[in-house]
Design a protein around this motif. Structure first.
Motif, mmCIF file in Angstrom:
data_model
loop_
_atom_site.group_PDB
_atom_site.id
_atom_site.type_symbol
_atom_site.label_atom_id
_atom_site.label_comp_id
_atom_site.label_asym_id
_atom_site.label_seq_id
_atom_site.Cartn_x
_atom_site.Cartn_y
_atom_site.Cartn_z
ATOM 1 N N TRP A 31 62.811 44.622 22.757
ATOM 2 C CA TRP A 31 63.100 43.273 22.280
ATOM 3 C C TRP A 31 62.589 42.189 23.223
ATOM 4 C CZ3 TRP A 31 64.451 42.703 17.431
ATOM 5 C CH2 TRP A 31 65.045 43.773 16.772
ATOM 6 N N SER A 46 71.519 51.590 18.185
ATOM 7 C CA SER A 46 70.466 51.069 17.296
ATOM 8 C C SER A 46 69.503 50.134 18.002
ATOM 9 C CB SER A 46 71.120 50.329 16.125
ATOM 10 O OG SER A 46 71.776 49.152 16.580
ATOM 11 N N ASP A 75 65.440 50.559 18.179
ATOM 12 C CA ASP A 75 64.561 50.485 17.012
ATOM 13 C C ASP A 75 64.877 49.213 16.241
ATOM 14 O OD1 ASP A 75 62.617 52.124 15.192
ATOM 15 O OD2 ASP A 75 64.156 51.331 13.848
ATOM 16 N N ARG A 76 63.835 48.444 15.883
ATOM 17 C CA ARG A 76 64.070 47.153 15.238
ATOM 18 C C ARG A 76 64.656 47.307 13.840
ATOM 19 N NH1 ARG A 76 58.784 43.495 16.964
ATOM 20 N NH2 ARG A 76 59.371 43.314 19.176
ATOM 21 N N VAL A 77 64.138 48.226 13.079
ATOM 22 C CA VAL A 77 64.687 48.437 11.734
ATOM 23 C C VAL A 77 66.141 48.901 11.823
ATOM 24 C CG1 VAL A 77 64.415 49.751 9.600
ATOM 25 C CG2 VAL A 77 62.397 48.936 10.835
ATOM 26 N N ALA A 78 66.411 49.771 12.779
ATOM 27 C CA ALA A 78 67.780 50.243 12.941
ATOM 28 C C ALA A 78 68.710 49.093 13.314
ATOM 29 C CB ALA A 78 67.829 51.327 14.009
ATOM 30 N N LEU A 115 68.364 45.909 12.461
ATOM 31 C CA LEU A 115 68.596 45.094 11.266
ATOM 32 C C LEU A 115 69.585 45.758 10.317
ATOM 33 C CD1 LEU A 115 64.924 43.931 10.554
ATOM 34 C CD2 LEU A 115 66.766 42.633 11.628
ATOM 35 N N VAL A 116 69.423 47.061 10.124
ATOM 36 C CA VAL A 116 70.334 47.761 9.212
ATOM 37 C C VAL A 116 71.733 47.853 9.791
ATOM 38 C CG1 VAL A 116 70.761 49.966 8.075
ATOM 39 C CG2 VAL A 116 68.436 49.048 8.170
ATOM 40 N N GLU A 152 71.926 39.310 13.590
ATOM 41 C CA GLU A 152 70.969 39.694 12.551
ATOM 42 C C GLU A 152 69.879 38.635 12.392
ATOM 43 O OE1 GLU A 152 69.884 42.361 9.262
ATOM 44 O OE2 GLU A 152 71.163 42.536 11.019
ATOM 45 N N SER A 158 66.001 39.327 13.111
ATOM 46 C CA SER A 158 65.033 39.103 12.035
ATOM 47 C C SER A 158 63.925 38.155 12.485
ATOM 48 C CB SER A 158 65.750 38.543 10.812
ATOM 49 O OG SER A 158 66.766 39.420 10.363
ATOM 50 N N THR A 213 61.621 40.020 14.865
ATOM 51 C CA THR A 213 60.810 40.975 14.118
ATOM 52 C C THR A 213 59.709 40.277 13.337
ATOM 53 O OG1 THR A 213 62.762 42.400 13.917
ATOM 54 C CG2 THR A 213 60.925 42.849 12.447
#
Length: 856
Positions: A419, A547, A550-553, A555-556, A599, A603, A606
């Motif tokens: 990050w 989490s 990992d960027r997707v992790a 966000l989820v 979040e 976002s 990302t």
């Protein structure tokens, strides 16, 4: 009637005096009875007329002085004999000195009997102590003289035999002479034979430990033989020891010395057993550990007169020795890395067994209301085993804790690199199976103990109590919390990929959220909410932490967490919810808003946005939180959750403004947006004061814009503040009668006039003094017309200073033309004039002061 009443009063007074006198005399008699002089058979005589003064002047009693003299005299005699023996005296050789010492020793050991016949008990004790010390010097002299070939005997072996003989002979001598001191001397001398014999034989650490533990075992065996009939020994023993108090002191001393010697030997044995690494070294290390275990069990089960705590402690020491012995053996045959598990496994088994014994033997049963409960004798062993085994299991957990913590936080380092730099390093998530096995053992023990405790309470005496058992609840909660990392780290120990581990944590979090929501909605009776919430919080924390790599992790995970927290806040804030549930709802609502903020930041990063653009996304989340709080405010029972959501939104707004600090243009816009939002919030009837914050933010936004435009004039910054402050002050004065002019207008008038006044002294232009003087004149006139103190004082004061500023150049020019003594003379004359007219003008000054004070 009056005479009879007076007589009755006199009799009552006399009776009170007699009762008081009776108490004083009784206290004096008790003091004489308990005094040391009375104990020794010497009456206490207080000279007539001396009274309390004589007693208070004596700071040391006669027995204390006598004891001090005897101790000092005995020490000096022993020192003299030592010097005589070692250094020499005259022309006597070592043999002659030995003969002299032998004669002196015989005299010292023979004197106690005639001294006791003359009631000189303390002197007899001192003589016996000197004689026993001289025996050691005789032995030294005999060996130095080579008597009977003693000089060819090893030093350690010689003194081992000698101290052993002294340890036996001193108590026998004291028993024969009816003396107290030789017995403690023998007990202390008994510490040395084992250590000296081990040194003579060239033993190792395990041999020293065995010798010390065996010595302690002999101490307790002798103590048991002496006190088998009674807690402090038979009557004959008590008589020879000097009474009940002396016997009790001896028993306590032997317990303390023997226990300390056993603990020290056990510590040496444990340290040695932990350090060995080969099977050939483990077997000798088992000897002292086994001896410690046997001694502890014997003390717990054989000495029923010991307090419950001491018996439990003895059993606990035995359990520690047993666990270390088994663990040392398992460590030598277990695979690499499983050494700690070798200690944890027996500790866990013993802890479970002890918990079962505690349940069976009634140690956990609760007394009936108003009654008492005494645990059976076997419960001491069970409690000691449970505490010791749990402590050993805790220690093994502390040993593996760094590995567990490293595994829990391992994704954080690559997450930070991802990050911050955008280039995560290569990393692998690993955890050895042994630390996880230790954690699972701890969880199993906690769960088993909690179940046994709960069942004992359910069938025990305490059935029907309103309050739940706190110990069972604490054990159950601890087991549940410890099970969270134990379960979630299992995929890591199995070597599963990062995605699988993260998916397992997410599934557990969702399942726990659904289960908790179901429990709350159905209002299940007896459902414990707090432990469920704690387990859910721990699971969510680990899922969010893991989490980060990992960027997707991210966000989820954070989106799911925000949704689940919002659902919990909505469910737990129902009107029928309990206070604890409502408090949890407030926390959940605030966490949902903060999670949305995270979040938004994730976002933006990302998507490749800059920080000042991301700030406006966060600001939008804060605005949505304010709107949601306004909606929830209208729902009955959800007012407190609305406040929590609104507060979290304010936190996000502050963070958003801080993110734009490096870009002044964006900072000005963010302040303006936040100010408008504050004015919008002020439309709510319960948030009228938000208008102040909104106005302040708008003014700050204008300040940033002025700074960007290189505006340095202070009036451009202060005039908006003045206008707002005067308007607010006027409304406050109109709505709140009795508000003073300083509270209403003081800040507003000073906000512009004082900075302008400071800037005027460094400004050579005429425009600022003219405008400032005009404003000050207007404020003064308004203050006079409205009879308000603040505008009058501030306006007139500024007006005087403006006039002084305009006259300053002329005054300086005139002063430059005059001689230097003229200003000084003028000042002196002015002071004299003021002093002469002070009394005349004082009344007028008071009237002026009162007039100003009467203004609003």
């Amino acid at each position: 009637m009056w005479q009879v009443t007076q007589e009755l009063h006199a009799l009552d007074a006399r009776r009170r005096w007699l009762v008081q006198r009776h108490g004083e005399l009784l206290a004096a008699l008790r003091g004489r009875r308990d005094s040391p002089a009375e104990v020794q058979g010497m009456p206490v005589v207080v000279p007539a007329g001396d009274g309390a003064t004589s007693g208070s002047a004596r700071e040391v009693s006669a027995p204390s002085a006598r004891t001090a003299l005897l101790i000092v005299g005995g020490v000096l005699v022993v020192v003299a004999a030592l010097v005589f023996t070692v250094v020499s005296w005259g022309r006597l050789g070592i043999g002659g000195r030995a003969a002299v010492l032998l004669a002196v020793t015989a005299c010292a050991l023979a004197l106690p009997r005639p001294l006791r016949r003359r009631q000189l008990t303390a002197t007899a004790e001192a003589s016996a102590a000197v004689g026993l010390a001289l025996v050691l010097l005789d032995a030294y002299a005999a060996r130095e003289a080579g008597l009977g070939g003693l000089d060819r005997v090893g030093t350690a072996g010689y003194w081992a035999v000698l101290t052993a003989l002294m340890a036996v002979a001193a108590p026998v001598y004291g028993w024969w002479q009816r003396l107290r001191l030789p017995l403690p001397i023998g007990i202390l001398m008994a510490r040395l034979p084992g250590l000296l014999g081990t040194t003579a034989l060239g033993g190792g650490a395990e041999d020293y430990a065995t010798a010390m533990i065996a010595t302690a075992a002999v101490d307790f065996a002798a103590l048991y033989a002496l006190t088998a009939r009674n807690a402090t020994g038979p009557a004959g023993v008590r008589d020879r020891l000097g009474g009940e108090r002396a016997a009790t002191a001896l028993v306590t001393g032997v317990r303390a010395v023997g226990g300390a010697w056993a603990l020290l030997g056990g510590a040496i044995a444990v340290a040695h057993a932990v350090s060995v690494s080969s099977p050939t070294e483990v077997v000798p290390a088992w000897a002292p550990l086994g001896l410690v275990a046997l001694l502890g069990m014997a003390l717990c089960r054989g000495f029923r007169t010991l307090p419950f705590v001491l018996r439990s402690g003895s059993e606990g020491v035995a359990v520690v020795a047993l666990v270390v012995a088994v663990g040392a053996g398992l460590r030598c045959v277990a695979p690499s890395g499983w050494a700690v598990a070798g200690y944890a496994a027996p500790a866990a088994l013993i802890a479970v067994w002890a918990a079962v014994c505690c349940a069976r033997r009634g140690r956990w049963e609760k007394p009936a209301k108003g009654g008492s409960f005494t645990p059976p004798p076997e419960a001491a062993a069970a409690v000691g085993e449970l505490i010791a085994a749990s402590t050993m299991l805790l220690l093994t957990g502390v040993v593996v804790l760094p590995e567990l913590v490293h595994a829990l936080a391992q994704p954080v380092v690559p997450g930070m690199a991802l990050w911050l730099d955008g280039h995560p390093p290569q990393w692998s998530w690993q955890l050895a199976a042994a630390p996880l096995a230790v954690l699972w053992l701890a969880v199993s023990v906690l769960a088993t103990t909690a179940v046994l405790r709960a069942r004992t309470v359910g069938v025990g005496v305490g059935v029907g109590d309103r309050h739940s058992d706190q110990l069972a609840n604490a054990l159950r909660n601890a087991a549940a919390l410890a099970a969270v990392p134990a379960l979630l780290l299992l995929p890591v120990a199995l070597g599963l990929p990062y995605g699988w581990v993260l998916a397992a944590a997410a599934v557990a979090s969702v399942a726990l959220t659904i289960a908790l929501t179901t429990v709350v909605v159905r209002r299940s009776p007896g459902a414990a909410l707090v432990p469920r919430l704690a387990v859910l919080a721990a699971t969510d924390a680990l899922a969010l932490l893991w989490s980060s790599a990992d960027r997707v992790a991210v966000l989820v995970a954070w989106g799911a967490f925000a949704a689940s927290a919002a659902v919990l806040a909505h469910v737990l804030s129902a009107s029928a919810a309990r206070p604890a549930e409502r408090a949890t709802a407030r926390v959940a609502g605030a966490l949902a808003v903060l999670a949305l903020g995270v979040e938004a930041v994730a976002s933006g990063i990302t998507a490749g946005l800059t920080w000042h653009v991301i700030a406006f996304v966060v600001l939008a989340v804060a605005a949505v939180a304010a709107c949601a709080a306004a909606v929830w405010q209208r729902i009955p029972g959800r007012e407190q959750v609305s406040t929590a959501v609104e507060g979290a939104g304010y936190v996000l707004a502050v963070i958003a403004i801080a993110l734009t600090a490096a870009r002044p243009g964006a900072l000005s816009l963010a302040l303006a947006v936040a100010g408008v939002a504050g004015l919008a919030i002020a439309l709510r009837p319960d948030r009228r004061r938000a208008a102040l914050v909104g106005t302040a933010l708008l003014i700050a936004s204008s300040w940033v814009r002025l700074a960007l435009a290189d505006v340095t004039s202070p009036e451009a910054y202060t005039l908006p503040v003045t206008a707002v402050a005067l308007i607010i002050g006027h409304r406050r004065r109109a709505s709140t009668p009795g508000t003073g002019s300083w509270a209403a207008y003081g800040a507003g008038l000073s906000a512009t006039m004082l900075p302008s006044l400071v800037a005027m002294w460094s400004d050579g232009n005429w425009v600022r003094p003219l405008l400032l003087g005009t404003a000050a004149l207007l404020a003064t006139v308004v203050g006079v017309r409205t009879r308000l103190q603040a505008p009058l004082v501030v306006g007139s004061g500024v007006l005087v200073l403006v006039g002084a500023h305009e006259l300053a150049p002329t005054v300086v020019q005139v002063l430059g033309l005059l001689p230097r003594w003229v200003p000084l003379a003028a000042a002196g004359l002015l002071l004299l004039l003021l002093g002469a007219t002070y009394e005349k003008r004082i009344d007028e000054a008071r009237r002026l002061r009162d007039t100003v004070r009467t203004m609003g």
